[in-house]
Design a protein around this motif. Structure first.
Motif, mmCIF file in Angstrom:
data_model
loop_
_atom_site.group_PDB
_atom_site.id
_atom_site.type_symbol
_atom_site.label_atom_id
_atom_site.label_comp_id
_atom_site.label_asym_id
_atom_site.label_seq_id
_atom_site.Cartn_x
_atom_site.Cartn_y
_atom_site.Cartn_z
ATOM 1 N N GLU A 89 13.092 26.417 -1.545
ATOM 2 C CA GLU A 89 13.353 25.560 -2.696
ATOM 3 C C GLU A 89 13.979 24.236 -2.261
ATOM 4 O OE1 GLU A 89 15.994 25.658 -6.830
ATOM 5 O OE2 GLU A 89 15.442 27.525 -5.830
ATOM 6 N N GLU A 90 14.897 24.298 -1.313
ATOM 7 C CA GLU A 90 15.529 23.069 -0.822
ATOM 8 C C GLU A 90 14.518 22.178 -0.115
ATOM 9 O OE1 GLU A 90 19.172 21.684 2.160
ATOM 10 O OE2 GLU A 90 18.768 23.814 1.812
ATOM 11 N N GLU A 91 13.632 22.778 0.677
ATOM 12 C CA GLU A 91 12.617 21.994 1.380
ATOM 13 C C GLU A 91 11.622 21.369 0.419
ATOM 14 O OE1 GLU A 91 12.210 24.185 5.702
ATOM 15 O OE2 GLU A 91 11.367 25.182 3.932
ATOM 16 N N GLU A 92 11.328 22.051 -0.670
ATOM 17 C CA GLU A 92 10.402 21.513 -1.667
ATOM 18 C C GLU A 92 10.881 20.162 -2.186
ATOM 19 O OE1 GLU A 92 7.516 22.220 -2.737
ATOM 20 O OE2 GLU A 92 7.111 24.336 -2.341
ATOM 21 N N GLU A 93 12.192 19.983 -2.269
ATOM 22 C CA GLU A 93 12.742 18.724 -2.765
ATOM 23 C C GLU A 93 12.447 17.570 -1.828
ATOM 24 O OE1 GLU A 93 16.887 19.380 -3.383
ATOM 25 O OE2 GLU A 93 16.592 20.884 -4.950
ATOM 26 N N ARG A 94 12.204 17.856 -0.568
ATOM 27 C CA ARG A 94 11.912 16.803 0.409
ATOM 28 C C ARG A 94 10.440 16.735 0.773
ATOM 29 N NH1 ARG A 94 16.552 14.876 2.976
ATOM 30 N NH2 ARG A 94 15.091 13.277 3.695
ATOM 31 N N SER A 95 9.634 17.610 0.187
ATOM 32 C CA SER A 95 8.259 17.747 0.644
ATOM 33 C C SER A 95 7.435 16.484 0.424
ATOM 34 C CB SER A 95 7.582 18.942 -0.037
ATOM 35 O OG SER A 95 7.512 18.763 -1.436
ATOM 36 N N TRP A 96 7.656 15.782 -0.693
ATOM 37 C CA TRP A 96 6.839 14.591 -0.954
ATOM 38 C C TRP A 96 7.039 13.545 0.136
ATOM 39 C CZ3 TRP A 96 7.471 9.377 -1.547
ATOM 40 C CH2 TRP A 96 6.367 8.654 -2.024
ATOM 41 N N SER A 97 8.299 13.262 0.465
ATOM 42 C CA SER A 97 8.567 12.228 1.462
ATOM 43 C C SER A 97 8.068 12.632 2.838
ATOM 44 C CB SER A 97 10.070 11.906 1.507
ATOM 45 O OG SER A 97 10.824 13.048 1.840
ATOM 46 N N VAL A 98 8.232 13.906 3.197
ATOM 47 C CA VAL A 98 7.742 14.368 4.498
ATOM 48 C C VAL A 98 6.224 14.286 4.547
ATOM 49 C CG1 VAL A 98 7.593 16.320 6.093
ATOM 50 C CG2 VAL A 98 9.732 15.855 4.885
ATOM 51 N N ASN A 99 5.566 14.716 3.475
ATOM 52 C CA ASN A 99 4.107 14.678 3.431
ATOM 53 C C ASN A 99 3.590 13.250 3.555
ATOM 54 O OD1 ASN A 99 4.382 17.374 3.007
ATOM 55 N ND2 ASN A 99 3.603 17.376 0.906
ATOM 56 N N LEU B 29 0.827 -1.202 0.000
ATOM 57 C CA LEU B 29 0.000 0.000 0.000
ATOM 58 C C LEU B 29 0.860 1.251 0.000
ATOM 59 C CD1 LEU B 29 -2.806 1.339 0.284
ATOM 60 C CD2 LEU B 29 -2.530 1.149 2.764
ATOM 61 N N LYS B 30 1.916 1.246 0.831
ATOM 62 C CA LYS B 30 2.799 2.410 0.923
ATOM 63 C C LYS B 30 4.190 1.943 1.317
ATOM 64 C CE LYS B 30 0.960 6.209 1.966
ATOM 65 N NZ LYS B 30 0.296 7.388 2.581
ATOM 66 N N ASN B 31 5.187 2.428 0.579
ATOM 67 C CA ASN B 31 6.570 2.054 0.838
ATOM 68 C C ASN B 31 7.394 3.320 1.040
ATOM 69 O OD1 ASN B 31 8.836 0.449 1.142
ATOM 70 N ND2 ASN B 31 9.268 0.364 -1.045
ATOM 71 N N LEU B 32 7.942 3.488 2.242
ATOM 72 C CA LEU B 32 8.727 4.677 2.576
ATOM 73 C C LEU B 32 10.082 4.226 3.120
ATOM 74 C CD1 LEU B 32 5.894 6.743 4.283
ATOM 75 C CD2 LEU B 32 6.856 7.117 2.022
ATOM 76 N N PRO B 33 10.951 3.748 2.197
ATOM 77 C CA PRO B 33 12.259 3.260 2.639
ATOM 78 C C PRO B 33 13.116 4.403 3.173
ATOM 79 C CG PRO B 33 12.172 3.402 0.238
ATOM 80 C CD PRO B 33 10.784 3.698 0.737
ATOM 81 N N PRO B 34 13.978 4.125 4.161
ATOM 82 C CA PRO B 34 14.209 2.825 4.792
ATOM 83 C C PRO B 34 13.374 2.619 6.048
ATOM 84 C CG PRO B 34 15.869 4.349 5.561
ATOM 85 C CD PRO B 34 14.960 5.147 4.655
ATOM 86 N N PHE B 35 12.325 3.415 6.219
ATOM 87 C CA PHE B 35 11.612 3.416 7.492
ATOM 88 C C PHE B 35 10.559 2.324 7.612
ATOM 89 C CE2 PHE B 35 12.946 7.825 6.734
ATOM 90 C CZ PHE B 35 13.723 8.028 7.864
ATOM 91 N N ILE B 36 9.639 2.291 6.633
ATOM 92 C CA ILE B 36 8.450 1.474 6.852
ATOM 93 C C ILE B 36 7.841 1.036 5.525
ATOM 94 C CG2 ILE B 36 6.852 3.445 6.904
ATOM 95 C CD1 ILE B 36 5.470 2.070 9.292
ATOM 96 N N ARG B 37 7.240 -0.143 5.546
ATOM 97 C CA ARG B 37 6.496 -0.656 4.395
ATOM 98 C C ARG B 37 5.144 -1.152 4.901
ATOM 99 N NH1 ARG B 37 9.835 -4.296 2.987
ATOM 100 N NH2 ARG B 37 11.031 -2.972 1.591
ATOM 101 N N ILE B 38 4.080 -0.658 4.294
ATOM 102 C CA ILE B 38 2.732 -0.992 4.720
ATOM 103 C C ILE B 38 2.040 -1.752 3.599
ATOM 104 C CG2 ILE B 38 0.545 -0.080 5.590
ATOM 105 C CD1 ILE B 38 2.085 2.499 6.312
#
Length: 312
Positions: free
Chosen positions: A197-207, A8-17
């Motif tokens: 701009e730098e934070e935008e690059e990480r926004s998808w993973s944080v969201n 359903l959701k894969n957020l390596p290296p933290f968690i896989r659901i």
């Protein structure tokens, strides 16, 4: 042959659901037992706070046999891990908290709160508050004999720093059972829609990570992840006397941590806020490389903050 489970959701290296509800955590699952006497002179033990919440307690071994009985600064510590991984019983945290207890000559309650997605927010907040109430109730022998309730501190890193802030806000409300001397926020997990701009690059993973931690949230301007949001409680109500914000120069969360520090100073809060930044290091470097020069210096700064909180 059994068909592979659908992710359903894969957020390596933290968690896989998986869609069937199964959760895998590639990191942060290894644990080690407490120690009667560690290499740095600390005794530790595991305690059950409630059917849902546990903790590991740390105390300088010499204090257990001191006469007269010594009262110690008492720190309630919340581990990081984006609300989805981590444990106070892991080698990283066990070693770090042992050293902090030894250097600060402090009694530490390192909290094991429940993790998302099985237990989404506000579960971690409620578990953490329960741990604070348990600490100040002095129901454990070590706490009853040695905890100085005039020197209570909260501390945490990443998601644990987020928790620390939220607990300090609760402590600022009328009728709180605790009086905090200070809080330490290390690389706090704060976010918001005002992204560089730098934070935008990480926004998808944080969201995505925030959605896992808090699926009922309205988004990244939720007060639980953005304490500067318009709908957040006023920072001037923070329920402690002193705050230390620790930043890392190449941490993607640095800008939000710095903005929090500045907003707190401008909020009308009557306490004293301090900030320390290690320019060349990244997120949680003090845990992953605890013996490096910068980690040692950061530990010294935190210990100084605790020690300068005064005596009862």
């Amino acid at each position: 042959m059994e068909a592979p489970k659908e992710i359903l959701k894969n957020l390596p290296p933290f968690i896989r659901i998986y869609k069937d509800g199964t959760v895998e955590r590639p990191l942060g699952t290894h644990t080690i037992p407490p120690s009667t006497l560690s290499a740095v002179g600390i005794s530790s033990k595991d305690v059950v706070i409630s059917p849902q919440v546990s903790a590991r307690l740390y105390i300088p071994h010499s204090s257990l046999s001191s006469s007269p009985i010594t009262k110690l600064a008492t720190i309630v510590y919340f581990h990081g891990g984006a609300f989805v991984i981590g444990s106070p019983f892991s080698p990283f945290y066990n070693g770090y908290i042992e050293t902090l207890s030894a250097k600060a000559n402090a009694l530490i309650v390192s909290v094991s709160y429940r993790l998302a997605p099985e237990h989404p927010l506000p579960t971690a907040y409620n578990d953490s508050w329960a741990a604070i109430e348990w600490t100040v109730s002095l129901s454990d022998e070590w706490l009853n004999d040695h905890a100085d309730l005039n020197r209570i501190f909260l501390a945490g890193d990443s998601a644990g720093a987020n928790i620390t802030h939220q607990m300090a806000m609760r402590a600022g409300t009328k009728g709180s059972p605790i009086g905090l001397r200070g809080v330490v926020l290390v690389h706090p997990f704060f976010w918001g829609s005002d992204l560089s701009e730098e934070e935008e690059e990480r926004s998808w993973s944080v969201n995505q990570m925030w959605t896992v931690a808090c699926p009922t949230s309205d988004g990244i301007d939720d007060p639980w992840i953005n304490p500067r949001a318009e709908t957040a409680p006023p920072l001037k109500e923070l329920g402690c006397q002193r705050v230390l914000v620790c930043l890392a120069g190449v941490d993607f969360l640095r800008e939000k941590g710095k903005a929090y520090y500045e907003a707190l100073r401008e909020s009308g809060w009557e306490g004293v806020a301090e900030v320390v930044e290690v320019a060349e290091e990244g997120h949680a470097f003090h845990l992953f490389n605890q013996g490096c020069e910068n980690a040692v210096k950061l530990m010294e700064r935190i210990v100084d903050f605790i020690s300068s909180g005064g005596t009862s």
